[in-house]
Design an enzyme around this catalytic site. Sequence first.
Site, short mmCIF file in Angstrom:
data_model
loop_
_atom_site.label_atom_id
_atom_site.label_comp_id
_atom_site.label_asym_id
_atom_site.label_seq_id
_atom_site.Cartn_x
_atom_site.Cartn_y
_atom_site.Cartn_z
N ASP A 181 1.14 -15.92 16.38
CA ASP A 181 2.29 -15.92 15.47
C ASP A 181 3.40 -16.82 16.02
O ASP A 181 4.03 -17.58 15.29
CB ASP A 181 2.78 -14.49 15.27
CG ASP A 181 1.62 -13.57 14.93
OD1 ASP A 181 0.92 -13.85 13.96
OD2 ASP A 181 1.37 -12.60 15.69
N HIS A 195 1.91 -7.49 15.13
CA HIS A 195 1.08 -8.59 14.67
C HIS A 195 0.52 -8.22 13.30
O HIS A 195 -0.56 -7.66 13.17
CB HIS A 195 -0.07 -8.90 15.64
CG HIS A 195 -1.08 -9.82 15.00
ND1 HIS A 195 -0.80 -11.13 14.70
CD2 HIS A 195 -2.33 -9.60 14.54
CE1 HIS A 195 -1.85 -11.68 14.10
NE2 HIS A 195 -2.79 -10.76 13.98
P1 NAX Z 1 -15.96 -11.30 14.56
O1 NAX Z 1 -16.32 -10.23 13.60
O2 NAX Z 1 -16.50 -12.68 14.40
O3 NAX Z 1 -16.35 -10.83 16.03
C1 NAX Z 1 -16.05 -9.57 16.53
C2 NAX Z 1 -17.15 -9.19 17.48
O4 NAX Z 1 -16.77 -7.99 18.12
C3 NAX Z 1 -18.49 -8.93 16.80
O5 NAX Z 1 -19.49 -9.72 17.41
C4 NAX Z 1 -18.72 -7.44 17.02
O6 NAX Z 1 -20.09 -7.13 17.21
C5 NAX Z 1 -17.91 -7.19 18.28
N1 NAX Z 1 -17.48 -5.81 18.47
C6 NAX Z 1 -17.12 -4.90 17.54
N2 NAX Z 1 -16.84 -3.72 18.11
C7 NAX Z 1 -17.03 -3.88 19.43
C8 NAX Z 1 -16.94 -3.01 20.55
N3 NAX Z 1 -16.60 -1.72 20.38
N4 NAX Z 1 -17.22 -3.50 21.77
C9 NAX Z 1 -17.58 -4.78 21.93
N5 NAX Z 1 -17.72 -5.65 20.91
C10 NAX Z 1 -17.44 -5.20 19.67
O7 NAX Z 1 -14.35 -11.30 14.60
P2 NAX Z 1 -13.38 -12.41 15.19
O8 NAX Z 1 -13.07 -13.39 14.13
O9 NAX Z 1 -13.90 -12.89 16.49
O10 NAX Z 1 -12.06 -11.54 15.39
C11 NAX Z 1 -11.99 -10.51 16.35
C12 NAX Z 1 -10.75 -9.66 16.16
O11 NAX Z 1 -9.58 -10.43 16.34
C13 NAX Z 1 -10.62 -9.03 14.78
O12 NAX Z 1 -10.24 -7.67 14.94
C14 NAX Z 1 -9.50 -9.81 14.15
O13 NAX Z 1 -8.83 -9.05 13.17
C15 NAX Z 1 -8.63 -10.09 15.34
N6 NAX Z 1 -7.65 -11.18 15.23
C16 NAX Z 1 -6.46 -11.00 15.83
C17 NAX Z 1 -5.48 -11.99 15.86
C18 NAX Z 1 -4.18 -11.79 16.58
O14 NAX Z 1 -3.34 -12.68 16.50
N7 NAX Z 1 -3.92 -10.69 17.28
C19 NAX Z 1 -5.70 -13.27 15.17
C20 NAX Z 1 -7.13 -13.58 14.92
C21 NAX Z 1 -8.00 -12.40 14.54
O15 NAX Z 1 -7.89 -12.19 13.16
#
Ligand code: NAX
Length: 328
Positions: free
Chosen positions: A161, A189
């Site tokens: 952000d 966020h």
């Molecule tokens: P993806 O869905 O591509 O990847 C997430 C991965 O995490 C998947 O491979 C899944 O199997 C794995 N996962 C789920 N639960 C888990 C657990 N308990 N232990 C280990 N692995 C686990 O998502 P992606 O685009 O990589 O985004 C990841 C996260 O970042 C999401 O929650 C998203 O909302 C968040 N974001 C946060 C941002 C921020 O500024 N704070 C910005 C970007 C993003 O949207």
Amino acid sequence: AKAPMRVAVTGAAGQIGYSLLFRIANGDLLGKDQPVILQLLEIPDEKAQKALTGVMMELEDCAFPLLAGMTAHSDPMTAFKDIDVALLVGARPRGPGMERKDLLSANAQIFTAQGKALNAVAKKTVKVLVVGNPANTNAYIAMKSAPDIPAKNFTAMLRLDHNRALSQLANKLNKPVADIEKLVVWGNHSPTMYPDYRFATIDGKSVKDSINDAAWNKDVFIPTVGKRGAAIIEARGLSSAASAANAAIDHIHDWVLGTNGKWVTMGIPSKGEYGIPAEVIYGFPVVCENGEYKMIEGLEIDEFSRERMTHTLNELLEEQAGVKHLLS
Ligand code: NAX
């Protein structure tokens, strides 16, 4: 040569992981002279573990000189063993028909378990960054689940952000982004965050005076930054990944290696500063030095800002109230 540092990344086979891991192994996170060992966590699901194997094959194929080792895990109790840094990226995304409270409780379970694992097996000095959403509340849950690790070591990512806001200002003023200092993004966020350029300078001159347009601030700048994540999804068909990974790199890099007096935004547990209740993980301005962040205190909060800061705080308090009964 320096001893390797251990970095755990969760959600390592996801979108953000695919940008993040290569940059960590390239030395962008901890320095070009700092070897790293990657401890990668994914859910036990066969497809996720197989995808993780594929990413690790690619990491191998980069032959990064600083990559001193890597391991794959399906259990945080092994993934977090002896780590110096935890990047908690994996989280439960909102599925079709899933309500906000279901999302909160699914993530509360994940971050309770991960907090406990950090408490049990990570170094007590571990620096934790939560990226997975709802990031501030997930960081709060992990912090509350890890009583033997200092609360200040738990942080949430507001840096994307912050970086988004920097670029919007640079575009508006038609100046290089690197010339901007003293920007703040307050709060959660989420689209309620409050990007605040009242103190910012560009080339030493006041950004606010240079723009001199309260309507642009309220009607263009704040909503553009707040809704940028949705705009990326609309354009790309996928949520921000490379920019999110870049922000995670910036956050930890600056925390470990310092900001040289430059302000950055980190989601950190409040100690009551600016009237934000203690323990709420809230975006605040900080500078970093010697591996510690220090909050910029005493900034004047005008009426407009107080209203925005309270609005984003109330959302965080609601999220917290929604998970409190799940914390043991
Ligand atoms: P993806 O869905 O591509 O990847 C997430 C991965 O995490 C998947 O491979 C899944 O199997 C794995 N996962 C789920 N639960 C888990 C657990 N308990 N232990 C280990 N692995 C686990 O998502 P992606 O685009 O990589 O985004 C990841 C996260 O970042 C999401 O929650 C998203 O909302 C968040 N974001 C946060 C941002 C921020 O500024 N704070 C910005 C970007 C993003 O949207």
